[in-house]
Design a protein around this motif. Structure first.
Motif, PDB file in Angstrom:
ATOM      1  N   LEU A  84       0.981  -1.097   0.083  1.00 35.37           N
ATOM      2  CA  LEU A  84      -0.035   0.013  -0.001  1.00 35.37           C
ATOM      3  C   LEU A  84       0.956   1.182  -0.247  1.00 35.37           C
ATOM      4  O   LEU A  84       1.964   1.232   0.655  1.00 35.37           O
ATOM      5  N   ILE A  85       0.240   2.280  -0.714  1.00 33.44           N
ATOM      6  CA  ILE A  85       1.295   3.405  -0.794  1.00 33.44           C
ATOM      7  C   ILE A  85       0.300   4.682  -0.765  1.00 33.44           C
ATOM      8  O   ILE A  85      -0.853   4.706  -1.228  1.00 33.44           O
ATOM      9  N   LYS A  86       0.761   5.684   0.028  1.00 35.92           N
ATOM     10  CA  LYS A  86      -0.031   6.821   0.332  1.00 35.92           C
ATOM     11  C   LYS A  86       1.050   7.938   0.110  1.00 35.92           C
ATOM     12  O   LYS A  86       1.739   8.135   1.027  1.00 35.92           O
ATOM     13  N   VAL A  87       0.768   9.280  -0.603  1.00 38.64           N
ATOM     14  CA  VAL A  87       1.577  10.224  -0.933  1.00 38.64           C
ATOM     15  C   VAL A  87       0.739  11.588  -0.786  1.00 38.64           C
ATOM     16  O   VAL A  87      -0.300  11.438  -1.483  1.00 38.64           O
ATOM     17  N   ALA A  88       1.308  12.412  -0.277  1.00 36.46           N
ATOM     18  CA  ALA A  88       0.769  14.068  -0.189  1.00 36.46           C
ATOM     19  C   ALA A  88       1.931  14.709  -0.416  1.00 36.46           C
ATOM     20  O   ALA A  88       2.624  15.019   0.525  1.00 36.46           O
ATOM     21  N   VAL A  89       1.773  15.770  -1.191  1.00 35.29           N
ATOM     22  CA  VAL A  89       2.571  16.940  -1.264  1.00 35.29           C
ATOM     23  C   VAL A  89       1.839  18.166  -0.957  1.00 35.29           C
ATOM     24  O   VAL A  89       0.789  18.555  -1.572  1.00 35.29           O
ATOM     25  N   LYS A  90       2.229  18.833  -0.068  1.00 39.69           N
ATOM     26  CA  LYS A  90       1.660  20.028   0.318  1.00 39.69           C
ATOM     27  C   LYS A  90       2.558  21.283   0.360  1.00 39.69           C
ATOM     28  O   LYS A  90       3.893  21.228   0.498  1.00 39.69           O
ATOM     29  N   ASN A  91       2.196  22.455   0.436  1.00 38.59           N
ATOM     30  CA  ASN A  91       2.648  23.661   0.188  1.00 38.59           C
ATOM     31  C   ASN A  91       2.475  24.377   1.285  1.00 38.59           C
ATOM     32  O   ASN A  91       0.960  24.504   1.573  1.00 38.59           O
ATOM     33  N   PRO A  92       3.262  25.231   1.844  1.00 35.34           N
ATOM     34  CA  PRO A  92       2.684  26.058   3.297  1.00 35.34           C
ATOM     35  C   PRO A  92       1.788  27.049   2.937  1.00 35.34           C
ATOM     36  O   PRO A  92       1.002  27.360   3.796  1.00 35.34           O
ATOM     37  N   VAL A  93       1.814  27.610   1.871  1.00 36.16           N
ATOM     38  CA  VAL A  93       1.017  28.559   1.548  1.00 36.16           C
ATOM     39  C   VAL A  93      -0.503  28.020   0.849  1.00 36.16           C
ATOM     40  O   VAL A  93      -1.719  28.490   1.298  1.00 36.16           O
ATOM     41  N   ILE A  94      -0.212  27.395  -0.332  1.00 37.84           N
ATOM     42  CA  ILE A  94      -1.497  26.880  -0.967  1.00 37.84           C
ATOM     43  C   ILE A  94      -2.216  25.521  -0.483  1.00 37.84           C
ATOM     44  O   ILE A  94      -3.243  25.358  -0.792  1.00 37.84           O
ATOM     45  N   GLY A  95      -1.530  24.782   0.448  1.00 38.53           N
ATOM     46  CA  GLY A  95      -2.218  23.643   0.969  1.00 38.53           C
ATOM     47  C   GLY A  95      -1.823  22.415   0.113  1.00 38.53           C
ATOM     48  O   GLY A  95      -0.693  22.367  -0.522  1.00 38.53           O
ATOM     49  N   THR A  96      -2.953  21.647  -0.370  1.00 38.48           N
ATOM     50  CA  THR A  96      -2.395  20.273  -0.964  1.00 38.48           C
ATOM     51  C   THR A  96      -2.162  20.750  -2.420  1.00 38.48           C
ATOM     52  O   THR A  96      -2.766  21.423  -3.200  1.00 38.48           O
ATOM     53  N   VAL A  97      -0.992  20.147  -2.887  1.00 39.15           N
ATOM     54  CA  VAL A  97      -0.275  20.477  -4.156  1.00 39.15           C
ATOM     55  C   VAL A  97      -1.005  19.132  -5.072  1.00 39.15           C
ATOM     56  O   VAL A  97      -1.648  19.222  -6.410  1.00 39.15           O
ATOM     57  N   PHE A  98      -0.666  18.021  -4.657  1.00 40.32           N
ATOM     58  CA  PHE A  98      -1.433  16.674  -5.008  1.00 40.32           C
ATOM     59  C   PHE A  98      -1.325  15.427  -4.139  1.00 40.32           C
ATOM     60  O   PHE A  98      -0.529  15.565  -3.466  1.00 40.32           O
ATOM     61  N   THR A  99      -2.071  14.499  -4.348  1.00 36.10           N
ATOM     62  CA  THR A  99      -1.987  13.375  -3.640  1.00 36.10           C
ATOM     63  C   THR A  99      -2.372  11.936  -4.358  1.00 36.10           C
ATOM     64  O   THR A  99      -2.977  12.246  -5.454  1.00 36.10           O
ATOM     65  N   TYR A 100      -1.808  10.993  -3.933  1.00 41.03           N
ATOM     66  CA  TYR A 100      -2.331   9.793  -4.641  1.00 41.03           C
ATOM     67  C   TYR A 100      -2.037   8.589  -3.652  1.00 41.03           C
ATOM     68  O   TYR A 100      -1.513   8.508  -2.563  1.00 41.03           O
ATOM     69  N   GLU A 101      -3.088   7.513  -3.929  1.00 48.15           N
ATOM     70  CA  GLU A 101      -3.024   6.666  -3.018  1.00 48.15           C
ATOM     71  C   GLU A 101      -3.339   5.409  -3.807  1.00 48.15           C
ATOM     72  O   GLU A 101      -4.460   5.374  -4.296  1.00 48.15           O
ATOM     73  N   GLY A 102      -2.796   4.237  -3.418  1.00 49.05           N
ATOM     74  CA  GLY A 102      -2.799   3.067  -4.350  1.00 49.05           C
ATOM     75  C   GLY A 102      -2.349   1.723  -3.828  1.00 49.05           C
ATOM     76  O   GLY A 102      -2.042   1.704  -2.454  1.00 49.05           O
ATOM     77  N   GLU A 103      -2.169   0.608  -4.578  1.00 51.26           N
ATOM     78  CA  GLU A 103      -1.581  -0.405  -4.049  1.00 51.26           C
ATOM     79  C   GLU A 103      -0.939  -1.294  -5.253  1.00 51.26           C
ATOM     80  O   GLU A 103      -1.127  -1.001  -6.481  1.00 51.26           O
ATOM     81  N   PHE A 104      -0.054  -1.977  -4.815  1.00 50.70           N
ATOM     82  CA  PHE A 104       0.757  -2.795  -5.835  1.00 50.70           C
ATOM     83  C   PHE A 104       1.321  -4.195  -5.372  1.00 50.70           C
ATOM     84  O   PHE A 104       1.473  -4.315  -4.208  1.00 50.70           O
ATOM     85  N   THR A 105       1.902  -4.777  -6.472  1.00 50.76           N
ATOM     86  CA  THR A 105       2.181  -6.029  -5.935  1.00 50.76           C
ATOM     87  C   THR A 105       3.481  -6.329  -6.877  1.00 50.76           C
ATOM     88  O   THR A 105       3.723  -5.908  -7.982  1.00 50.76           O
TER      89      THR A 105
END
Length: 200
Positions: free
Chosen positions: A174-195
């Motif tokens: 399982l993978i979960k990624v969040a990229v945030k900026n101190p001013v604008i907040g969330t830049v992008f996110t992704y969440e998924g799974e892999f084998t």
């Protein structure tokens, strides 16, 4: 010894056994990003411009197939490196999120160069929590222009937070990624799974 085992040191023993295998190289896998989300719509031109560098992309959605390939290599200075190729398969196009990582043994950090050619640099700090999950956080970042590396003000940085775990019941990563900026907040996110293609 992989650069990831080196940076984790004694923490490596607490990492889930499958995640230990996952961070040995070479490693290849395929999976599905259940969600890929973006930030404000006005960031679209910025993401589109970075497609050519194989970093960010403006497309989002659900249930997007993707692949991961981690390949060991050696830098011009003899430094051990790992090339990351992540490909996201949208309906009519492929998008990339590539990086080149190496170990800074003095600072005990992973050096992460994003893009092809390199466009951004980030320090990555690795940590294993009590559940055996791997936590990765970006620290100081720089803009890379040819041979120059220019420190970025914190208000312009996209700070990443990554969680990798393993689901024993489903036998899947399982993978979960969040990229945030101190001013604008969330830049992008992704969440998924892999084998993994091959892992024991």
């Amino acid at each position: 010894m992989s650069i990831y085992r080196s940076v984790l040191g004694d923490q490596y023993k607490r990492l889930h056994p499958k995640l230990q295998k996952r961070h040995e190289v070479p490693f290849t896998a395929k999976g599905v990003m259940r969600t890929i989300k973006g930030g404000p719509k006005w960031l679209y031109p910025f993401f589109l411009a970075e497609v050519r560098f194989k970093i960010l992309f403006p497309e989002y959605g659900k249930d997007i197939p993707f692949t991961i390939r981690n390949t060991p290599c050696t830098g011009s200075n003899g430094e051990e490196q790992v090339h990351w190729e992540r490909i996201f398969y949208f309906k009519n196009k492929k998008r990339y999120f590539n990086a080149l990582m190496s170990l800074d043994s003095k600072k005990n950090l992973i050096k992460d160069y994003l893009g092809e050619p390199k466009l951004f640099y980030s320090d990555l700090a690795f940590h294993v929590n009590d559940s055996g999950q791997l936590k990765i956080e970006s620290r100081c970042q720089r803009l890379v222009l040819l041979n120059l590396e220019i420190p970025m003000p914190r208000m312009l940085q996209g700070l990443a937070s990554v969680t990798e775990s393993y689901d024993d019941e489903r036998n899947i990563f399982l993978i979960k990624v969040a990229v945030k900026n101190p001013v604008i907040g969330t830049v992008f996110t992704y969440e998924g799974e892999f084998t993994a293609d091959e892992i024991s």
